[in-house]
Design a protein around this motif. Structure first.
Motif, PDB file in Angstrom:
ATOM      1  N   MET A  21       0.853  -1.197   0.000  1.00  0.00           N
ATOM      2  CA  MET A  21       0.000   0.000   0.000  1.00  0.00           C
ATOM      3  C   MET A  21       0.886   1.243   0.000  1.00  0.00           C
ATOM      4  N   LYS A  22       0.531   2.186  -0.888  1.00  0.00           N
ATOM      5  CA  LYS A  22       1.246   3.458  -0.917  1.00  0.00           C
ATOM      6  C   LYS A  22       0.321   4.512  -1.509  1.00  0.00           C
ATOM      7  N   PHE A  23       0.155   5.625  -0.791  1.00  0.00           N
ATOM      8  CA  PHE A  23      -0.723   6.677  -1.309  1.00  0.00           C
ATOM      9  C   PHE A  23      -0.306   8.040  -0.763  1.00  0.00           C
ATOM     10  N   ARG A  24      -0.788   9.090  -1.451  1.00  0.00           N
ATOM     11  CA  ARG A  24      -0.586  10.471  -1.019  1.00  0.00           C
ATOM     12  C   ARG A  24      -1.946  11.144  -0.873  1.00  0.00           C
ATOM     13  N   CYS A  25      -2.060  11.999   0.141  1.00  0.00           N
ATOM     14  CA  CYS A  25      -3.330  12.679   0.408  1.00  0.00           C
ATOM     15  C   CYS A  25      -3.033  13.993   1.116  1.00  0.00           C
ATOM     16  N   LEU A  80      -7.548   0.861   7.071  1.00  0.00           N
ATOM     17  CA  LEU A  80      -7.309   1.636   5.860  1.00  0.00           C
ATOM     18  C   LEU A  80      -7.321   0.692   4.668  1.00  0.00           C
ATOM     19  N   ASP A  81      -8.154   0.987   3.682  1.00  0.00           N
ATOM     20  CA  ASP A  81      -8.212   0.214   2.444  1.00  0.00           C
ATOM     21  C   ASP A  81      -8.017   1.162   1.272  1.00  0.00           C
ATOM     22  N   VAL A  82      -7.025   0.875   0.438  1.00  0.00           N
ATOM     23  CA  VAL A  82      -6.765   1.691  -0.746  1.00  0.00           C
ATOM     24  C   VAL A  82      -7.067   0.863  -1.985  1.00  0.00           C
ATOM     25  N   ALA A  83      -7.913   1.397  -2.855  1.00  0.00           N
ATOM     26  CA  ALA A  83      -8.255   0.736  -4.116  1.00  0.00           C
ATOM     27  C   ALA A  83      -8.824   1.770  -5.070  1.00  0.00           C
ATOM     28  N   ASP A  84      -8.398   1.735  -6.316  1.00  0.00           N
ATOM     29  CA  ASP A  84      -8.940   2.606  -7.368  1.00  0.00           C
ATOM     30  C   ASP A  84      -8.887   4.078  -6.990  1.00  0.00           C
ATOM     31  N   GLU A  85      -7.732   4.504  -6.465  1.00  0.00           N
ATOM     32  CA  GLU A  85      -7.513   5.917  -6.127  1.00  0.00           C
ATOM     33  C   GLU A  85      -8.452   6.424  -5.016  1.00  0.00           C
ATOM     34  N   GLU A 123     -20.370  -2.065  18.271  1.00  0.00           N
ATOM     35  CA  GLU A 123     -21.698  -1.468  18.448  1.00  0.00           C
ATOM     36  C   GLU A 123     -21.936  -0.358  17.426  1.00  0.00           C
ATOM     37  N   LEU A 124     -20.896   0.429  17.179  1.00  0.00           N
ATOM     38  CA  LEU A 124     -20.958   1.566  16.263  1.00  0.00           C
ATOM     39  C   LEU A 124     -19.829   1.441  15.251  1.00  0.00           C
ATOM     40  N   THR A 125     -20.145   1.667  13.975  1.00  0.00           N
ATOM     41  CA  THR A 125     -19.144   1.629  12.918  1.00  0.00           C
ATOM     42  C   THR A 125     -19.262   2.891  12.073  1.00  0.00           C
ATOM     43  N   ILE A 126     -18.135   3.551  11.833  1.00  0.00           N
ATOM     44  CA  ILE A 126     -18.103   4.714  10.946  1.00  0.00           C
ATOM     45  C   ILE A 126     -17.114   4.421   9.816  1.00  0.00           C
ATOM     46  N   ARG A 127     -17.587   4.587   8.584  1.00  0.00           N
ATOM     47  CA  ARG A 127     -16.750   4.316   7.418  1.00  0.00           C
ATOM     48  C   ARG A 127     -16.918   5.446   6.411  1.00  0.00           C
ATOM     49  N   LEU A 128     -15.796   5.933   5.896  1.00  0.00           N
ATOM     50  CA  LEU A 128     -15.869   6.978   4.880  1.00  0.00           C
ATOM     51  C   LEU A 128     -14.735   6.809   3.877  1.00  0.00           C
ATOM     52  N   SER A 129     -14.929   7.368   2.689  1.00  0.00           N
ATOM     53  CA  SER A 129     -13.940   7.254   1.617  1.00  0.00           C
ATOM     54  C   SER A 129     -13.534   8.643   1.154  1.00  0.00           C
ATOM     55  N   VAL A 130     -12.229   8.804   0.858  1.00  0.00           N
ATOM     56  CA  VAL A 130     -11.706  10.068   0.340  1.00  0.00           C
ATOM     57  C   VAL A 130     -10.783   9.752  -0.833  1.00  0.00           C
ATOM     58  N   PRO A 131     -10.681  10.648  -1.828  1.00  0.00           N
ATOM     59  CA  PRO A 131      -9.794  10.417  -2.966  1.00  0.00           C
ATOM     60  C   PRO A 131      -8.324  10.587  -2.582  1.00  0.00           C
ATOM     61  N   SER A 138      -2.831   7.085  -5.555  1.00  0.00           N
ATOM     62  CA  SER A 138      -2.382   5.762  -5.125  1.00  0.00           C
ATOM     63  C   SER A 138      -1.264   5.234  -6.023  1.00  0.00           C
ATOM     64  N   ASP A 139      -0.215   4.709  -5.379  1.00  0.00           N
ATOM     65  CA  ASP A 139       0.865   4.014  -6.088  1.00  0.00           C
ATOM     66  C   ASP A 139       0.858   2.529  -5.773  1.00  0.00           C
ATOM     67  N   GLY A 140      -0.147   2.073  -5.024  1.00  0.00           N
ATOM     68  CA  GLY A 140      -0.232   0.657  -4.677  1.00  0.00           C
ATOM     69  C   GLY A 140      -1.412   0.413  -3.771  1.00  0.00           C
ATOM     70  N   ASP A 141      -2.298  -0.491  -4.183  1.00  0.00           N
ATOM     71  CA  ASP A 141      -3.473  -0.804  -3.368  1.00  0.00           C
ATOM     72  C   ASP A 141      -3.099  -1.731  -2.214  1.00  0.00           C
ATOM     73  N   GLY A 142      -3.962  -1.773  -1.207  1.00  0.00           N
ATOM     74  CA  GLY A 142      -3.716  -2.653  -0.071  1.00  0.00           C
ATOM     75  C   GLY A 142      -4.570  -2.270   1.119  1.00  0.00           C
ATOM     76  N   SER A 143      -4.376  -2.990   2.221  1.00  0.00           N
ATOM     77  CA  SER A 143      -5.159  -2.767   3.436  1.00  0.00           C
ATOM     78  C   SER A 143      -4.257  -2.872   4.656  1.00  0.00           C
TER      79      SER A 143
END
Length: 364
Positions: A1-5, A36-41, A51-59, A62-67
């Motif tokens: 996994m490798k990304f910039r944000c 952290l899950d990276v896929a398709d930018e 009990e509680l789950t919060i999930r969100l996605s941001v652009p 990505s130089d490599g997908d992974g978790s």
């Protein structure tokens, strides 16, 4: 996994999802982390305490997908402290590298295989206006209990009636009821009990102008807005019947400016120490607020008001009273009472879709 944000985007995503992670991990230390899950930018950040789950996605770039699963608070604090600009994150077998500018950090990840799987909701979606729901939650959630000894009172009851939806919360000292006419997310006569903690987090997620998508299952509720999904288990149990707490008529009615009342209460509360109640002396054209704390001092303030009824003095917990006045809408607020020992009801003038019932405090 490798990304910039960008730092601000990544920091906010980590903080939002991290609020669902827990420090009370018990036999599952991995729950103190965020996934952290990276896929398709896209980077998807997930936090849960089961009990509680919060999930969100941001652009991201990505130089490599992974978790990976990383310590939630630690990584959020690192990213927040980095200099402004792009943050680069990369993962190898042993550690995660986080860098920006001349700053470099490495963090050991948690076990990815131990992180609980996320189940996709299968209930039919219903769409509501975020602004409407957010305002209703602001008014109602404050009255829910925080005492886990009575679990049903830590929830907000959402029920369907002939006119739309009704939200109800009580901690047995106060009661908040908000009507949402022409709104629907339940079948006729259906009701669910949603944890107030989850709805408080939902308030933070909702923004004006967005739509809120709700899916209600048999055991869980899923809320989606602005790219963020919040999932919570529903509370099981029978909510107390609160309808019989509301008298059909009140012989005494005080009308006072909302802001003036809040300002006077804020000042008088300074002397209302150690659970000292604030006394309201109700007369024809004025309202007097008084706090008397033994061996400390007294405070009193008089404000203009209109009152129709028998002269009386009634006392309330000042924090609960202020919370109710803050919750109502409009320039003026009414306080309807029967006598100094029976519950009083706060409403905003011209805003009949919300009421806040408050138990008085007995004073000598």
């Amino acid at each position: 996994m490798k990304f910039r944000c960008e730092r601000e985007i990544l920091a906010e995503a980590l903080a939002t999802a991290g609020r669902a992670a827990t420090s009370r991990t018990g036999t599952l230390p991995v729950l103190s982390g965020v996934r952290l899950d990276v896929a398709d930018e896209m980077l998807t950040v997930t936090g849960t305490d089961l009990e509680l789950t919060i999930r969100l996605s941001v652009p991201v770039h990505s130089d490599g997908d992974g978790s990976a699963v990383v310590p939630a608070r630690l990584v959020a604090d690192i990213v927040k402290a980095l200099p402004a600009g792009a943050v680069e994150v990369s993962l190898d077998d042993e550690e995660m590298s986080i860098s920006a500018g001349r700053s470099q950090f490495s963090v050991r990840p948690l076990s990815l295989s131990d992180y609980p799987a996320q189940v996709e909701p299968d209930a039919e979606p219903v769409t509501l206006a975020s602004e409407l729901v957010g305002n209703a939650l602001r008014q109602v959630v404050r009255a829910a209990s925080t005492d886990d000894a009575r679990a049903v009172l830590t929830g907000v009851l959402i029920e369907s009636d002939d006119e739309g939806l009704k939200m109800v919360a009580t901690d047995s000292y106060r009661l908040a009821v908000r009507d949402l006419p022409q709104s629907s997310m339940l079948a006729a006569g259906q009701k669910v009990l949603v944890p107030s903690r989850a709805l408080a987090e939902l308030q933070r997620i909702l923004t004006d102008g967005d739509e809120l998508t709700v899916r209600l299952g048999a055991r869980e509720a899923v809320f989606e807005a602005a790219g963020t999904r919040l999932t919570t288990r529903l509370i099981e149990g029978e909510y107390p019947n609160t309808r019989n707490l509301l008298p059909t008529s009140y012989p005494n009615l005080l009308t006072v400016g909302r802001d003036a009342m809040l300002e006077a209460l804020r000042r008088v509360k300074i002397l209302a120490q150690d659970s000292t109640p604030v006394r309201l002396t109700l007369g024809a054209e004025t309202l007097q607020l008084t706090a008397i704390t033994q061996d400390v001092g007294n405070a009193a303030e008089e404000i203009d008001a209109s009152y129709d009824g028998a002269e009386m003095t009634i006392a309330f917990n000042p924090d609960y009273l202020a919370s109710g006045i803050e919750a109502v809408e409009g320039d003026e607020v009414t306080l309807a009472t029967m006598d100094p020992m029976k519950p009083a009801v706060l409403r905003g003038v011209g805003h009949d879709d919300y009421l806040y019932l408050l138990m008085p405090v007995r004073v000598p």
